[in-house]
Design an enzyme around this catalytic site. Structure first.
Site, PDB file in Angstrom:
ATOM      1  N   MET A 193     -12.225   4.028   0.195  1.00  0.00           N
ATOM      2  CA  MET A 193     -12.848   4.238   1.507  1.00  0.00           C
ATOM      3  C   MET A 193     -13.573   5.576   1.437  1.00  0.00           C
ATOM      4  O   MET A 193     -13.195   6.550   2.084  1.00  0.00           O
ATOM      5  CB  MET A 193     -11.761   4.211   2.605  1.00  0.00           C
ATOM      6  CG  MET A 193     -11.249   2.797   2.860  1.00  0.00           C
ATOM      7  SD  MET A 193      -9.654   2.774   3.693  1.00  0.00           S
ATOM      8  CE  MET A 193      -8.581   2.939   2.274  1.00  0.00           C
ATOM      9  N   MET A 211     -11.173  -6.350   5.900  1.00  0.00           N
ATOM     10  CA  MET A 211     -10.388  -5.385   6.679  1.00  0.00           C
ATOM     11  C   MET A 211     -10.004  -6.023   8.012  1.00  0.00           C
ATOM     12  O   MET A 211     -10.868  -6.482   8.761  1.00  0.00           O
ATOM     13  CB  MET A 211     -11.191  -4.116   6.950  1.00  0.00           C
ATOM     14  CG  MET A 211     -11.407  -3.196   5.759  1.00  0.00           C
ATOM     15  SD  MET A 211      -9.927  -2.657   4.893  1.00  0.00           S
ATOM     16  CE  MET A 211      -8.978  -1.891   6.204  1.00  0.00           C
ATOM     17  N   ASP A 215      -6.348  -6.779   4.573  1.00  0.00           N
ATOM     18  CA  ASP A 215      -5.764  -5.435   4.583  1.00  0.00           C
ATOM     19  C   ASP A 215      -5.752  -4.875   6.003  1.00  0.00           C
ATOM     20  O   ASP A 215      -6.801  -4.669   6.610  1.00  0.00           O
ATOM     21  CB  ASP A 215      -6.617  -4.552   3.656  1.00  0.00           C
ATOM     22  CG  ASP A 215      -6.058  -3.150   3.484  1.00  0.00           C
ATOM     23  OD1 ASP A 215      -5.004  -2.832   4.078  1.00  0.00           O
ATOM     24  OD2 ASP A 215      -6.691  -2.359   2.751  1.00  0.00           O
ATOM     25  N   GLY A 216      -4.549  -4.616   6.518  1.00  0.00           N
ATOM     26  CA  GLY A 216      -4.394  -3.978   7.826  1.00  0.00           C
ATOM     27  C   GLY A 216      -3.559  -4.814   8.775  1.00  0.00           C
ATOM     28  O   GLY A 216      -3.947  -5.924   9.141  1.00  0.00           O
ATOM     29  N   GLY A 217      -2.397  -4.300   9.114  1.00  0.00           N
ATOM     30  CA  GLY A 217      -1.555  -4.995  10.096  1.00  0.00           C
ATOM     31  C   GLY A 217      -0.971  -6.306   9.612  1.00  0.00           C
ATOM     32  O   GLY A 217      -0.607  -7.157  10.420  1.00  0.00           O
ATOM     33  N   GLY A 224      -8.905   3.606   7.662  1.00  0.00           N
ATOM     34  CA  GLY A 224      -8.652   5.031   7.868  1.00  0.00           C
ATOM     35  C   GLY A 224      -7.194   5.374   8.109  1.00  0.00           C
ATOM     36  O   GLY A 224      -6.766   6.478   7.799  1.00  0.00           O
ATOM     37  N   PHE A 225      -6.450   4.423   8.629  1.00  0.00           N
ATOM     38  CA  PHE A 225      -5.057   4.719   8.973  1.00  0.00           C
ATOM     39  C   PHE A 225      -4.179   3.495   8.735  1.00  0.00           C
ATOM     40  O   PHE A 225      -4.613   2.365   8.946  1.00  0.00           O
ATOM     41  CB  PHE A 225      -4.945   5.131  10.450  1.00  0.00           C
ATOM     42  CG  PHE A 225      -5.820   6.306  10.791  1.00  0.00           C
ATOM     43  CD1 PHE A 225      -5.372   7.605  10.579  1.00  0.00           C
ATOM     44  CD2 PHE A 225      -7.106   6.106  11.273  1.00  0.00           C
ATOM     45  CE1 PHE A 225      -6.197   8.691  10.861  1.00  0.00           C
ATOM     46  CE2 PHE A 225      -7.946   7.181  11.562  1.00  0.00           C
ATOM     47  CZ  PHE A 225      -7.478   8.487  11.352  1.00  0.00           C
ATOM     48  N   GLY A 226      -2.934   3.759   8.358  1.00  0.00           N
ATOM     49  CA  GLY A 226      -1.939   2.688   8.300  1.00  0.00           C
ATOM     50  C   GLY A 226      -1.370   2.457   9.688  1.00  0.00           C
ATOM     51  O   GLY A 226      -1.606   3.234  10.621  1.00  0.00           O
ATOM     52  N   GLY A 227      -0.645   1.375   9.828  1.00  0.00           N
ATOM     53  CA  GLY A 227       0.108   1.124  11.059  1.00  0.00           C
ATOM     54  C   GLY A 227      -0.711   0.732  12.279  1.00  0.00           C
ATOM     55  O   GLY A 227      -0.249   0.869  13.395  1.00  0.00           O
ATOM     56  N   GLY A 248       1.268  -2.151   4.201  1.00  0.00           N
ATOM     57  CA  GLY A 248       1.713  -0.761   4.106  1.00  0.00           C
ATOM     58  C   GLY A 248       2.955  -0.537   4.921  1.00  0.00           C
ATOM     59  O   GLY A 248       4.084  -0.564   4.411  1.00  0.00           O
ATOM     60  N   SER A 249       2.765  -0.360   6.230  1.00  0.00           N
ATOM     61  CA  SER A 249       3.916  -0.030   7.072  1.00  0.00           C
ATOM     62  C   SER A 249       4.947  -1.148   7.133  1.00  0.00           C
ATOM     63  O   SER A 249       6.146  -0.872   7.225  1.00  0.00           O
ATOM     64  CB  SER A 249       3.450   0.393   8.467  1.00  0.00           C
ATOM     65  OG  SER A 249       2.479  -0.482   8.950  1.00  0.00           O
ATOM     66  N   SER A 262       0.838  -1.202   0.000  1.00  0.00           N
ATOM     67  CA  SER A 262       0.000   0.000   0.000  1.00  0.00           C
ATOM     68  C   SER A 262       0.869   1.246   0.000  1.00  0.00           C
ATOM     69  O   SER A 262       1.669   1.465   0.914  1.00  0.00           O
ATOM     70  CB  SER A 262      -0.903   0.028   1.235  1.00  0.00           C
ATOM     71  OG  SER A 262      -1.452   1.329   1.360  1.00  0.00           O
ATOM     72  N   HIS A 299      -1.344  -1.316  -4.169  1.00  0.00           N
ATOM     73  CA  HIS A 299      -2.590  -1.004  -3.462  1.00  0.00           C
ATOM     74  C   HIS A 299      -2.665   0.503  -3.217  1.00  0.00           C
ATOM     75  O   HIS A 299      -1.734   1.112  -2.695  1.00  0.00           O
ATOM     76  CB  HIS A 299      -2.610  -1.777  -2.139  1.00  0.00           C
ATOM     77  CG  HIS A 299      -3.910  -1.727  -1.409  1.00  0.00           C
ATOM     78  ND1 HIS A 299      -5.003  -2.506  -1.746  1.00  0.00           N
ATOM     79  CD2 HIS A 299      -4.296  -0.993  -0.334  1.00  0.00           C
ATOM     80  CE1 HIS A 299      -6.003  -2.252  -0.901  1.00  0.00           C
ATOM     81  NE2 HIS A 299      -5.604  -1.337  -0.045  1.00  0.00           N
ATOM     82  N   MET A 313      -9.178   7.841   0.687  1.00  0.00           N
ATOM     83  CA  MET A 313      -9.999   8.162   1.866  1.00  0.00           C
ATOM     84  C   MET A 313     -10.573   9.565   1.719  1.00  0.00           C
ATOM     85  O   MET A 313      -9.867  10.480   1.305  1.00  0.00           O
ATOM     86  CB  MET A 313      -9.134   8.123   3.125  1.00  0.00           C
ATOM     87  CG  MET A 313      -8.420   6.802   3.321  1.00  0.00           C
ATOM     88  SD  MET A 313      -7.370   6.879   4.771  1.00  0.00           S
ATOM     89  CE  MET A 313      -6.631   5.250   4.725  1.00  0.00           C
ATOM     90  N   ASP A 344      -4.922   3.441  -1.511  1.00  0.00           N
ATOM     91  CA  ASP A 344      -5.957   3.701  -0.504  1.00  0.00           C
ATOM     92  C   ASP A 344      -6.509   5.117  -0.637  1.00  0.00           C
ATOM     93  O   ASP A 344      -5.810   6.089  -0.355  1.00  0.00           O
ATOM     94  CB  ASP A 344      -5.358   3.541   0.903  1.00  0.00           C
ATOM     95  CG  ASP A 344      -5.139   2.083   1.266  1.00  0.00           C
ATOM     96  OD1 ASP A 344      -6.096   1.298   1.144  1.00  0.00           O
ATOM     97  OD2 ASP A 344      -4.008   1.743   1.662  1.00  0.00           O
ATOM     98  N   HIS A 380      -8.543   0.880  -3.502  1.00  0.00           N
ATOM     99  CA  HIS A 380      -9.432   0.613  -2.368  1.00  0.00           C
ATOM    100  C   HIS A 380     -10.116   1.921  -1.984  1.00  0.00           C
ATOM    101  O   HIS A 380      -9.478   2.821  -1.442  1.00  0.00           O
ATOM    102  CB  HIS A 380      -8.568   0.056  -1.212  1.00  0.00           C
ATOM    103  CG  HIS A 380      -9.311  -0.199   0.052  1.00  0.00           C
ATOM    104  ND1 HIS A 380      -8.660  -0.428   1.258  1.00  0.00           N
ATOM    105  CD2 HIS A 380     -10.647  -0.261   0.342  1.00  0.00           C
ATOM    106  CE1 HIS A 380      -9.543  -0.625   2.206  1.00  0.00           C
ATOM    107  NE2 HIS A 380     -10.755  -0.519   1.687  1.00  0.00           N
TER     108      HIS A 380
HETATM  109  C1  DX5 Z   1      -6.212   1.135   6.061  1.00  0.00           C
HETATM  110  C2  DX5 Z   1      -5.817   0.894   4.620  1.00  0.00           C
HETATM  111  C3  DX5 Z   1      -4.665  -0.025   4.489  1.00  0.00           C
HETATM  112  C4  DX5 Z   1      -3.396   0.460   5.100  1.00  0.00           C
HETATM  113  C5  DX5 Z   1      -2.658  -0.742   5.602  1.00  0.00           C
HETATM  114  O1  DX5 Z   1      -7.342   1.914   6.113  1.00  0.00           O
HETATM  115  O2  DX5 Z   1      -6.880   0.344   3.895  1.00  0.00           O
HETATM  116  O3  DX5 Z   1      -4.452  -0.432   3.147  1.00  0.00           O
HETATM  117  O4  DX5 Z   1      -2.584   1.186   4.226  1.00  0.00           O
HETATM  118  O5  DX5 Z   1      -1.582  -0.300   6.329  1.00  0.00           O
HETATM  119  P1  DX5 Z   1      -0.792  -1.244   7.310  1.00  0.00           P
HETATM  120  O6  DX5 Z   1      -0.247  -2.374   6.485  1.00  0.00           O
HETATM  121  O7  DX5 Z   1       0.261  -0.320   7.834  1.00  0.00           O
HETATM  122  O8  DX5 Z   1      -1.753  -1.712   8.366  1.00  0.00           O
HETATM  123 ZN    ZN Z   2      -6.451  -0.595   1.792  1.00  0.00          ZN
END
Ligand code: DX5
Ligand code: ZN
Length: 225
Positions: A68, A137, A175-177, A142-145, A197-198, A8, A33, A37, A35, A66
């Protein structure tokens, strides 16, 4: 089951976006990917069309977009024109989901539907046959990490079962973590597309991290071969 890694770019360095896209071009990532928002559907704003068009100019891999955003029907054609290959909308953001899926296909893209952590996978039953992808999800969008929510395993397994038979080709994306600590178990549960992502962009060597994620998923004992 074949799988793919979709880093991402939300976690990329936006001041060096071209450099990061080139890195992805030369890596084992299969999709990129993206994102989006809107500050309405999720409590954060990321980026819009000019950034996606800039990414598209340099990307040599499909853009997995994606959305959102609230009421995504308003923008399907514009995301397709900006270069999306896959467009995923949120179940929670669509009043007429079947119509939205048809609009994504009519725009020449693969269609995905994303579910928030609180949304049961069973709600997809009557649209599964029209879908190319379902995105589970594993954090609140809404947020990475953010921290991975373990209930995700059970949802993926239930969805893979629901999608058996005629929808066996369904891509189940998580997607996420996602990181090397959980990717094998996620693959085992039935997911086959992994957004990170992170985990990727905070790594000292992002391309090596992508390869490690790919390898770790590949050695997972495959219940769905
Ligand atoms: C969250 C996004 C994810 C995000 C994942 O709302 O949809 O795609 O970038 O980030 P990580 O891998 O850091 O959880
Ligand atoms: Zn995403």
């Amino acid at each position: 089951m074949k799988h793919l890694i979709a880093p991402s770019i939300l976690a990329a360095d936006f001041g060096n976006l071209q450099r990061d896209i080139e890195m992805l071009n030369h890596s084992e990532a299969e999709w990129i990917h993206v994102d989006v928002m809107d500050g309405m559907f999720v409590p954060n704003i990321s980026f819009g069309f000019p950034v996606i068009e800039a990414v598209k100019k340099h990307a040599r891999k499909p853009l997995d977009v994606h959305l959102m955003i609230a009421d995504p029907d308003r923008y399907i054609e514009r995301f397709a024109a900006a270069g999306a290959e896959v467009i995923t909308v949120h179940y929670e953001a669509c009043t007429h989901l079947h119509r939205t899926i048809e609009a994504i296909h009519a725009a020449g893209c693969k269609a995905g539907v994303a579910l928030n952590p609180h949304t049961p996978v069973q709600l997809l039953e009557d649209v599964l046959e029209f879908l190319d992808l379902a995105l589970i999800m594993s954090v609140n969008p809404g947020f990475g990490g953010q921290k991975f929510i373990p209930n995700t395993y059970k949802k993926i397994a239930a969805l893979r079962q629901l999608a058996g038979g005629s929808s066996a080709a369904l891509v189940i994306e998580v997607d996420g973590g996602v990181d090397t600590a959980n990717i094998a178990a996620l693959k085992k549960a039935g997911a086959n597309a992994f957004v990170a992502g992170s985990a990727v962009f905070a790594a000292e060597d992002p391309a090596a991290k992508i390869a490690e994620l790919n390898r770790t998923a590949a050695v997972a004992f495959d219940l769905h071969a």
